[in-house]
Write an enzyme that holds these catalytic residues in place. Structure first.
Site, PDB file in Angstrom:
ATOM      1  N   LYS A   1       3.607  -0.501   8.966  1.00 38.84           N
ATOM      2  CA  LYS A   1       3.686  -1.888   8.477  1.00 38.84           C
ATOM      3  C   LYS A   1       5.086  -2.211   7.934  1.00 38.84           C
ATOM      4  O   LYS A   1       5.624  -3.269   8.215  1.00 38.84           O
ATOM      5  CB  LYS A   1       2.640  -2.139   7.379  1.00 38.84           C
TER       6      LYS A   1
ATOM      7  N   ARG B   1      -5.934  -5.931   0.396  1.00 42.56           N
ATOM      8  CA  ARG B   1      -6.542  -4.624   0.656  1.00 42.56           C
ATOM      9  C   ARG B   1      -8.007  -4.590   0.263  1.00 42.56           C
ATOM     10  O   ARG B   1      -8.661  -3.544   0.414  1.00 42.56           O
ATOM     11  CB  ARG B   1      -5.808  -3.555  -0.143  1.00 42.56           C
TER      12      ARG B   1
ATOM     13  N   ARG C   1       7.142  11.400   6.220  1.00 42.94           N
ATOM     14  CA  ARG C   1       7.773  10.408   5.347  1.00 42.94           C
ATOM     15  C   ARG C   1       7.941  10.975   3.932  1.00 42.94           C
ATOM     16  O   ARG C   1       8.940  10.719   3.273  1.00 42.94           O
ATOM     17  CB  ARG C   1       6.927   9.131   5.318  1.00 42.94           C
TER      18      ARG C   1
ATOM     19  N   ARG D   1       8.459  10.118  -1.754  1.00 46.50           N
ATOM     20  CA  ARG D   1       7.255   9.471  -2.303  1.00 46.50           C
ATOM     21  C   ARG D   1       6.194  10.514  -2.601  1.00 46.50           C
ATOM     22  O   ARG D   1       5.713  11.193  -1.697  1.00 46.50           O
ATOM     23  CB  ARG D   1       6.695   8.462  -1.294  1.00 46.50           C
TER      24      ARG D   1
ATOM     25  N   ARG E   1      -6.323   8.309   0.213  1.00 43.33           N
ATOM     26  CA  ARG E   1      -5.855   6.970   0.604  1.00 43.33           C
ATOM     27  C   ARG E   1      -6.491   6.531   1.915  1.00 43.33           C
ATOM     28  O   ARG E   1      -6.834   5.359   2.084  1.00 43.33           O
ATOM     29  CB  ARG E   1      -4.331   6.961   0.730  1.00 43.33           C
TER      30      ARG E   1
END
Ligand code: ADP
Length: 192
Positions: free
Chosen positions: A14, A89, A128, A134, A146
């Site tokens: 996204k 969400r 990532r 992160r 998640r």
């Protein structure tokens, strides 16, 4: 206005596609994840609160998220349109977004969903995590959480837009530019 919801599970791409879409269509990008991370970095009250949920792979409560998003929208009164990335969400967030936009005399034009299967998502997120630092992308258990939260709470938001005939799914696996062109084709078909 052209108002897009970019939808999809964590790691679907996204953020990558939003960055390209805002240039092509001159839109304002609102990523709730990015805004939370900026607040965490700045050690604001909102950041401290958001961090306590994000670190566990949970959603930040609706009321907090909706208030924050509304404030961000108000900061861009001249916008030609928005890309909402990571929002809504939950069904409550979708309803809140609808009333916010209705009050502005506008509406969501299209929900574009990036479709990517679970194994690929997990690979991308761990990769990532190595590059971005992160914390929520570095722990396989948080990633799993998640994805579960996405399936249980976020995936049903699709029905909300389907019922309004605003939902379009796009294959999120392949070359970044190829996916981008598919998204553009869908946008151009509603933005005539
Ligand atoms: P990803 O899509 O990879 O999970 P994001 O950057 O969009 O990453 O979001 C990171 C985290 O921020 C989420 O796991 C969640 O805890 C929180 N968050 C982001 N957007 C929302 C939202 N709309 N509602 C509640 N929590 C959110």
């Amino acid at each position: 206005m052209l108002n897009l919801v970019l939808f999809g599970p964590p790691g679907a791409g996204k953020g990558t596609q939003s960055a390209k879409l805002i240039n092509r269509f001159s839109l304002v990008h609102l990523s709730t994840g990015d805004i939370f991370r900026a607040n965490i970095k700045g050690e604001t009250e909102l950041g401290v609160l958001a961090k306590s949920f994000i670190d566990k792979g949970q959603l930040v409560p609706d009321e907090v998220t909706i208030n924050m998003l509304s404030e961000e929208v108000k900061k861009s009164p001249e916008a030609k349109g928005f890309i909402f990335d990571g929002f809504p969400r939950t069904q409550a967030q979708a309803a809140a977004l609808d009333s916010l936009l209705t009050n502005m005399g506008t509406t969501i034009s299209l929900m574009l969903a990036l479709e990517v299967e679970e194994e690929e998502l997990k690979k991308r997120l761990l990769l990532r995590g190595k590059d971005s630092g992160r914390a929520d992308d570095q722990d396989p258990q948080i990633i799993q959480k998640r994805i579960e939260v996405y399936q249980n709470e976020t995936f049903p938001v699709k029905d909300y837009y389907m019922a309004q005939a605003k939902y379009k799914g796009v294959n999120g696996i392949g070359e970044v530019n190829e996916i981008f062109e598919h998204l553009c084709t869908e946008i151009e078909s509603v933005n005539k």
